[in-house]
Design an enzyme around this catalytic site. Structure first.
Site, PDB file in Angstrom:
ATOM      1  N   LEU B  65     -29.658 -15.932 -31.239  1.00 13.25           N
ATOM      2  CA  LEU B  65     -28.925 -17.147 -30.862  1.00 13.25           C
ATOM      3  C   LEU B  65     -27.821 -16.806 -29.864  1.00 13.25           C
ATOM      4  O   LEU B  65     -27.118 -17.680 -29.377  1.00 13.25           O
ATOM      5  CB  LEU B  65     -28.358 -17.824 -32.110  1.00 13.25           C
ATOM      6  CG  LEU B  65     -29.410 -18.135 -33.196  1.00 13.25           C
ATOM      7  CD1 LEU B  65     -28.758 -18.787 -34.402  1.00 13.25           C
ATOM      8  CD2 LEU B  65     -30.499 -19.046 -32.650  1.00 13.25           C
ATOM      9  N   ARG B  66     -27.682 -15.500 -29.576  1.00 11.20           N
ATOM     10  CA  ARG B  66     -26.840 -14.990 -28.473  1.00 11.20           C
ATOM     11  C   ARG B  66     -25.333 -15.098 -28.660  1.00 11.20           C
ATOM     12  O   ARG B  66     -24.598 -14.781 -27.733  1.00 11.20           O
ATOM     13  CB  ARG B  66     -27.238 -15.642 -27.149  1.00 11.20           C
ATOM     14  CG  ARG B  66     -28.692 -15.447 -26.759  1.00 11.20           C
ATOM     15  CD  ARG B  66     -29.049 -14.002 -26.594  1.00 11.20           C
ATOM     16  NE  ARG B  66     -30.376 -13.828 -25.983  1.00 11.20           N
ATOM     17  CZ  ARG B  66     -31.050 -12.692 -26.002  1.00 11.20           C
ATOM     18  NH1 ARG B  66     -30.526 -11.629 -26.580  1.00 11.20           N
ATOM     19  NH2 ARG B  66     -32.225 -12.593 -25.429  1.00 11.20           N
ATOM     20  N   ASP B 307     -39.575 -14.620 -32.651  1.00  9.77           N
ATOM     21  CA  ASP B 307     -38.905 -13.599 -31.837  1.00  9.77           C
ATOM     22  C   ASP B 307     -38.237 -14.251 -30.618  1.00  9.77           C
ATOM     23  O   ASP B 307     -38.327 -13.762 -29.492  1.00  9.77           O
ATOM     24  CB  ASP B 307     -39.880 -12.490 -31.416  1.00  9.77           C
ATOM     25  CG  ASP B 307     -39.152 -11.225 -30.977  1.00  9.77           C
ATOM     26  OD1 ASP B 307     -37.932 -11.117 -31.242  1.00  9.77           O
ATOM     27  OD2 ASP B 307     -39.790 -10.348 -30.366  1.00  9.77           O
ATOM     28  N   HIS B 311     -32.909 -16.217 -22.418  1.00  6.21           N
ATOM     29  CA  HIS B 311     -32.169 -15.494 -21.368  1.00  6.21           C
ATOM     30  C   HIS B 311     -31.704 -16.483 -20.308  1.00  6.21           C
ATOM     31  O   HIS B 311     -32.345 -17.516 -20.102  1.00  6.21           O
ATOM     32  CB  HIS B 311     -33.065 -14.460 -20.680  1.00  6.21           C
ATOM     33  CG  HIS B 311     -33.272 -13.212 -21.468  1.00  6.21           C
ATOM     34  ND1 HIS B 311     -32.256 -12.347 -21.786  1.00  6.21           N
ATOM     35  CD2 HIS B 311     -34.393 -12.673 -22.001  1.00  6.21           C
ATOM     36  CE1 HIS B 311     -32.736 -11.327 -22.480  1.00  6.21           C
ATOM     37  NE2 HIS B 311     -34.025 -11.501 -22.639  1.00  6.21           N
TER      38      HIS B 311
END
Lengths: 322, 435
Positions: B65-66, B307, B311
């Site tokens: 989820l960054r 997965d 980006h």
């Protein structure tokens, strides 16, 4: 979004717009490059060594990796075609300040250039630039990672055709570091497209990439067997760092097993030619007596490099103009 | 909204072996009944699920989820909303954030952000080693106390087998689940594609299959003595299947998953240097893909994860080896599972189990089924509806999918978590009954 569209090097009418790889090009295009190079090959003997084909065009030598020979011959080829040449020194440019590859390209585009000659350490870099650059710009791959070095392969084909004429009779051995070699990949594709009788790769298993047979080669791990009865031997440069990577024990042992000596040369046909894309490591992959011997055509290759690069530049710029 | 009725859908609950058309009743955030209306049930909301499938909400074993650290790529609030749209109600989040999830503070931050977003269960996975450097153990017990569901070194290597052994022993002492992505660092040799004919043709540094099978074997052999619970994440190779089979026969506490895209894409699909296909582990051969499908069918592979790795555009703009790996995958999870069903790779029940009851079992969570009294985490989807992946339909901030422009079959209509509607697809046929 698909970040990169499926790519073709050809313009809508089938002309060579970019020159990125040999793969996918048919025999007629390779032959056209060789024939065009033939028409330029005599230029060195003329009093004025120039054609006006690229007059008013700006060509950018964009070398992200060091090179002397390739860059010089591209430079010379462009000059002989009357182009303006811009050499970008990457080590002192914005890339070393963190500018992205795409931004570098966009900035140069804004200066209204017509062609990029690209060398880069990453496989696919030339494809990436070709896919992301303005439509009027042609991109020529001067070596990308371990992928391709198509102008080197074509100058090798030019050398072979001049000296041996018919590819269909020829057995060719490519010897050395196939794994890391962009030159070898392009040579293999070119030789198979031009219908060479047999293409061999000769190297220890550590330097042969997985599944290389699918490219249309026979693999030999024994130098003597690999050279048996061949018409052409292409030696590849062995980089010093291969010892550190545990790929080879020592230069000495490599030379003993895979170095091209006069004794080994005797296994090949009596009129065999010996080639090398340079730079040479004497005493590592090739004995000086062979490199300088009567079978060696290594310096001819360099001379033909200018003609091939002139041919590729003039063909791609014409396709771009249409 | 206290009482919800989902009418006339095909209810599939793999754990309870239910697959028939009927009505699901939800009350006070829990499953109240199936098929037969409880006495005095007055629905506040009645959803018409005709021609649709009603199943447990999906549980994703691995999604980035960054946050914290890479909010230029995505945010917890944004991506959990995308997950809800994709039928997902629970997410496990690997620890490779910035800073790494190796302290309770980072874990609490993640949980707080997820809670504030309010979409779903976000289960942080704690770092196995400090800073994920692979050399010193993290405070695993404290991390699990802070809410970590497992520990893992994500895609980063553990320095050596001694560290791995000790990490396993320590995790076993506290009965902590260890999630391990088997890939030998040295054999991988900084590669970016499957070592094979395609990597050779494109001159891409290759990662051999043995990098996975050797790392897997080593960990399995250590397990025999240690008795730690290990879940192997994102397997990619045919040679992993017999190793997992053998471990299951020995009754080791193992499980494993595969990323949904690995069940479809192979090295042959890689368009020349298209960074959208740059994933880790790499896309392998057709033989590997067939083995993974067979492994899922025979339950050697227990679960499928998205997965998900969103980006920003710049990360994927470059020469293939210089781009980061990963696919933005929430929104294609269900369509890819259904695609495999349509292609005859697997039964629908089993496909749903692989993203619901099976991950719940691996994580030892009381979720992933529709038993009466269970939390009402429910996904309702239309298995026939097609949609195109384009800027209009795509919600993730990561546009990095190799499926861009393609038509997907299968669309989520409603997602509910503990009886709350997280997502509704323009609420096609729902009737609100004011109290």
């Amino acid at each position: 979004m698909t970040l990169v569209a499926p790519h073709t090097q050809l313009s809508a009418d089938g002309k060579l717009k970019h020159f990125l790889t040999i793969e996918g090009l048919d025999k007629s295009i390779l032959t056209e490059i060789l024939d065009t190079a033939e028409s330029f090959a005599g230029i060195a003997d003329q009093p004025v060594k120039k054609y006006p084909i690229l007059r008013g065009k700006t060509i950018v030598n964009l070398f992200f990796e060091n090179s002397t020979r390739t860059r010089t011959t591209f430079d010379l080829a462009a000059t002989r075609l009357s182009a303006d040449v811009l050499n970008i020194n990457i080590s002192t440019s914005a890339t070393s300040k963190g500018e992205s590859l795409l931004d570098t390209i966009r900035n140069l585009e804004a200066m209204h250039v017509d062609m990029f000659i690209v060398r880069h350490s990453a496989s696919g870099a030339a494809h990436f630039i070709a896919q992301n650059t303005a439509p009027h710009i042609s991109v020529i791959n001067a070596g990308d990672g371990q992928h391709a070095h198509p102008t080197q392969a074509m100058l090798d084909m030019f050398t072979i055709r001049r000296l041996k004429q018919d590819f269909t009779r020829l057995k060719i051995a490519i010897v050395g570091d196939i794994l890391h070699s962009r030159v070898a990949r392009s040579q293999i594709q070119a030789l198979n497209t031009l219908d060479a009788r047999e293409v061999r790769v000769v190297a220890p298993k550590t330097l042969v990439p997985a599944g290389v047979e699918a490219l249309g080669v026979k693999v030999f791990n024994d130098m003597d067997k690999g050279l048996n009865d061949v018409d052409v031997i292409i030696m590849l440069r062995l980089q010093k760092e291969r010892m550190a990577g545990a790929l080879l024990p020592s230069e000495q042992e490599y030379f003993n097993c895979f170095g091209l000596t006069e004794n080994r040369l005797a296994r090949a046909k009596s009129d065999v030619i010996v080639m090398h894309p340079g730079p040479i490591n004497r005493g590592v992959e090739i004995a000086s007596s062979v490199a300088d011997g009567k079978h060696s055509v290594i310096l001819q290759q360099v001379a033909y490099g200018v003609a091939i690069r002139m041919a590729v530049m003039s063909l791609t710029i014409q396709a771009g103009a249409q | 909204m206290n009482k919800i009725k989902i009418s006339n859908g095909r209810i599939i609950d793999p754990q309870n072996q239910i697959d028939r058309v009927g009505t699901l009743y939800i009350s006070e955030g829990k499953i109240a009944a199936l098929f037969e209306e409880p006495d005095g049930f007055n629905a506040d909301l009645d959803m018409d699920a005709q021609q649709q499938i009603v199943c447990p909400g999906f549980i994703d074993l691995s999604a980035r989820l960054r946050e914290p650290g890479h909010s230029n790529k995505a945010t917890i609030a944004g991506e959990t909303q995308v997950a809800a749209k994709s039928g997902i109600t629970s997410i496990c989040m690997p620890p490779d954030t910035q800073p790494v999830a190796d302290t309770t503070a980072v874990v609490e931050l993640i949980r707080e952000k997820a809670e504030r977003a309010g979409y779903m269960n976000v289960f942080p996975i704690g770092a196995l080693t400090r800073k994920l450097a692979g050399t010193e153990l993290s405070s695993m017990y404290a991390l699990t106390q802070a809410g970590c569901i497992a520990v893992s070194n994500a895609a980063l290597p553990v320095a050596n087998l001694l560290v791995l052994r000790r990490a396993m022993e320590y995790a076993a002492s506290h009965d902590i689940l260890l999630i391990y992505r088997p890939q030998d660092y040295w054999l991988s040799n900084q590669g970016c594609a499957h070592e094979g004919k395609v990597a050779t043709r494109y001159g891409l540094p290759g990662i051999p299959e043995a990098a996975e099978s050797i790392a897997l074997s080593q960990c399995l052999m250590l397990m025999e003595k240690i008795g730690c619970r290990v879940h192997f994440a994102q397997l990619s190779s045919a040679s992993a299947i017999p190793l997992m089979q053998q471990a299951q026969r020995k009754s080791l506490a193992v499980s494993c998953d595969v990323a949904a895209h690995q069940l479809h894409l192979t090295e042959d699909d890689i368009l020349p240097f298209d960074s959208a296909y740059h994933v880790m582990p790499p896309l392998r051969s057709k033989v590997d893909r067939q083995a993974l499908r067979a492994g899922l069918r025979s339950s050697v592979i227990n679960a499928v994860c998205s997965d998900h790795q969103p980006h920003d555009v710049d990360t994927k703009l470059g020469a293939f080896p210089q781009t980061e790996s990963g696919i933005s995958a929430f929104e294609t999870l269900l369509p890819l599972m259904l695609k495999m069903v349509h292609e005859g790779g697997i039964e629908l029940q089993q496909a749903i189990a692989a993203i619901t009851s099976q991950p719940a079992k691996i994580l030892q969570l009381p979720l992933g089924h529709l038993s009466v009294g269970a939390a009402a985490d429910v996904c309702v989807f239309d298995p026939e509806k097609c949609w195109e992946i384009n800027t209009q339909n795509w919600s993730s901030s990561g546009k990095n999918t190799p499926y861009w422009g393609q038509t997907m079959q299968g669309q989520v209509m409603w997602t509910l978590q503990t009886g709350q509607v997280l997502f509704s697809n323009n609420a096609p046929k729902a009737y609100y009954h004011p109290a």
